[in-house]
Design an enzyme around this catalytic site. Structure first.
Site, PDB file in Angstrom:
ATOM      1  N   SER A 195     135.691 125.957 -21.791  1.00  0.00           N
ATOM      2  CA  SER A 195     134.329 125.465 -21.584  1.00  0.00           C
ATOM      3  C   SER A 195     133.429 125.671 -22.790  1.00  0.00           C
ATOM      4  O   SER A 195     133.519 126.694 -23.486  1.00  0.00           O
ATOM      5  CB  SER A 195     133.696 126.167 -20.377  1.00  0.00           C
ATOM      6  OG  SER A 195     134.448 125.940 -19.214  1.00  0.00           O
ATOM      7  N   HIS A 197     131.124 127.565 -12.848  1.00  0.00           N
ATOM      8  CA  HIS A 197     132.478 128.088 -12.631  1.00  0.00           C
ATOM      9  C   HIS A 197     132.464 129.389 -11.828  1.00  0.00           C
ATOM     10  O   HIS A 197     133.369 129.621 -11.011  1.00  0.00           O
ATOM     11  CB  HIS A 197     133.174 128.301 -13.984  1.00  0.00           C
ATOM     12  CG  HIS A 197     133.587 127.020 -14.654  1.00  0.00           C
ATOM     13  ND1 HIS A 197     134.608 126.238 -14.172  1.00  0.00           N
ATOM     14  CD2 HIS A 197     133.106 126.385 -15.750  1.00  0.00           C
ATOM     15  CE1 HIS A 197     134.756 125.169 -14.952  1.00  0.00           C
ATOM     16  NE2 HIS A 197     133.848 125.232 -15.915  1.00  0.00           N
TER      17      HIS A 197
END
Length: 506
Positions: A338, A436
């Site tokens: 990410s 997340h």
């Protein structure tokens, strides 16, 4: 064919923005045998009357409680007229129009007040009476315009229109063009309806391949918000061997991917994006299942601004994990790779704070300051801090092995603190981290120089992070984060956080 006087009126309307000429055209059309054509007035600036007329006509009064299930639906043309009218407004007119819709055609506050008093009076009566009054009160809290929104969703293109309408409302709120609580209430109503219509059971999971329609591939390319697609060869690789691309679609918006997830199939969890999106060695190769042990989610993009806050990405990851487990039963490693948007901006703000408060020594260790002084050829103290700020504001340091080595310890521990320690209402400040962590992932590994593109360096000093999905632990992690704001974290990240705390009073 159109008669001569209609053609003349059309020419006048197109050449002169005059309401009188429009009236001539309307009269001409009404006088002609021209069935099937509807007249739409596109209001000019300040055309308040036109707005009020169409709203009064298409937003029906809320049926009484007794007749709520017996009232016939309005003609479909009402919804079509509303959509056509709105699409022909400019931004300023849309703001005015939505303000009128939300304020003048919302909840009947007097009715709510009256029923609230009745509910208080009914507290000493039997349970059935109390429940009925509560139901009446609940019904009275329905905005008038909600009926219209429901009817619009049933016409062709209506759901997409409402998604775009909410995007406009969100833009109005974020830009602070209007502080109206009625606009915020309209946003809440739209979000509630869209959450129902786009519930996971109504979504379809599609795998995107090179054989998918060109229109879909083009939209996938256009919507890619994390790592921009450069050309057709690039997109071909992203849907080819050792890669998977999945999207959620909805029957009411055919051909429109709602949220898109790109996955790399690798031997180990990737620690840099260059190996995923910039290498083309596997473009035409066949997959070797023995080389596929991990799934790396390297990009997830929501394509519809109007669906902000409607939970789609979480469900997409869960569905994709099940798909991959079915295809590769031996696969047991699932992780994101990410970006860290906002880190560089936060760091520059922190450097400015250190400079203002004269806390230069807290930023780096004495040895690190000496190395920065030497690398930037700066005098000790504030001049070195200014040189460091300027350096981080460019991507030049990435090309210098010496500078990269000097900056790595400080940037890594500051980034770890930014992700782990900087909070908003107790949850992670960084939106990607928050996403997340809400899904139950573990903040697993920070990766140095994982994205050396100009964008990656500008946003996060080239650092990326893996959020690891340990499937047996995700439910527990999700509950701990949402209920107690506890972040599941690896030893590597905690070690970097500890190093930061030793050098800072934060």
């Amino acid at each position: 064919m159109l008669s001569h006087h209609i053609i003349c009126a059309l020419r006048n309307v197109s050449s002169v923005k005059c309401w009188r000429n429009r009236a001539v055209l309307k009269t001409a059309l009404e006088a002609s045998d021209f069935s099937g054509v509807r007249w739409f007035s596109t209001p000019v600036r300040g055309g308040v009357t036109g707005m009020e007329e169409i709203l009064t006509r298409v937003v029906a009064p809320l049926p009484t409680y007794e007749t709520r299930d017996k009232t016939p639906p309005p003609p479909e043309s009402n919804s079509v007229d509303f959509m056509h009218f709105y699409r022909n407004l400019d931004k300023e007119q849309q703001l005015e129009f939505l303000g009128k819709l939300s304020q003048d055609f919302g909840v009947d506050h007097k009715s709510v007040s009256d029923l609230s008093l009745k509910l208080l009076d009914a507290q000493l009566r039997d349970l059935a009476t109390i429940l009925q009054v509560e139901d009446r009160l609940r019904y009275s809290l329905t905005p008038r315009y909600k009926q219209l929104l429901n009817h619009i969703s049933r016409v062709e293109g209506g759901v997409k229109f409402l998604v775009d309408l909410r995007a406009d409302v969100l833009e109005i709120i974020s830009s602070k063009c209007s502080e109206s609580p009625h606009i915020r209430d309209l946003n809440g109503t739209l979000k509630s309806l869209l959450s129902e219509w786009f519930s996971v059971g109504l979504l379809r999971l599609e795998r995107i391949t090179w054989q998918s329609p060109c229109e879909i591939l083009q939209k996938i390319s256009q919507y890619e918000a994390v790592h921009p697609v450069r050309n057709w060869t690039d997109i071909k690789r992203r849907v080819g061997p050792y890669r998977r691309c999945y999207a959620f679609t909805h029957a009411a918006m055919p051909g429109e991917p709602l949220v898109v997830l790109h996955v790399a199939l690798t031997e180990d969890i990737s620690d840099n994006i260059q190996s995923i999106v910039r290498e083309f060695s596997t473009l035409d190769s066949e997959e070797d299942v023995n080389k596929i042990n991990a799934a790396v989610f390297y990009s997830i993009s929501s394509t519809q601004a109007g669906l902000q806050g409607v939970e789609l990405g979480n469900y997409l990851i869960k569905r994709v994990v099940r798909e991959l487990q079915s295809e590769f039963p031996h696969m047991d490693q699932f992780s994101s790779l990410s970006p860290i948007p906002g880190f560089s901006t936060w760091l520059q703000g922190l450097l400015s704070q250190y400079r203002k408060e004269g806390q230069v020594s807290e930023l780096l260790s004495e040895q690190e300051w000496r190395e920065v002084e030497q690398a930037t050829d700066s005098a000790p103290g504030i001049p070195t801090l200014d040189a460091l700020r300027k350096l981080i504001g460019t991507s030049d340091w990435v090309r210098s092995e010496r500078l990269a080595r000097v900056l790595e310890p400080a940037l890594m521990r500051h980034c770890a603190w930014y992700l782990y320690g900087e909070k908003r209402r107790g949850y992670a400040l960084n939106p990607v981290a928050n996403f997340h962590l809400q899904n139950g992932a573990t903040m697993w590994r920070l990766n140095w120089l994982a994205d050396t593109s100009p964008r990656g360096v500008a946003n996060s000093c080239g650092i990326m992070v893996n959020y690891r999905y340990f499937l047996n632990e995700t439910p527990k992690n999700r509950a701990l984060y949402l209920q107690h704001k506890v972040i599941a974290t690896s030893e590597q990240v905690l070690g970097l956080v500890s190093q930061f705390q030793k050098n800072s009073k934060l």
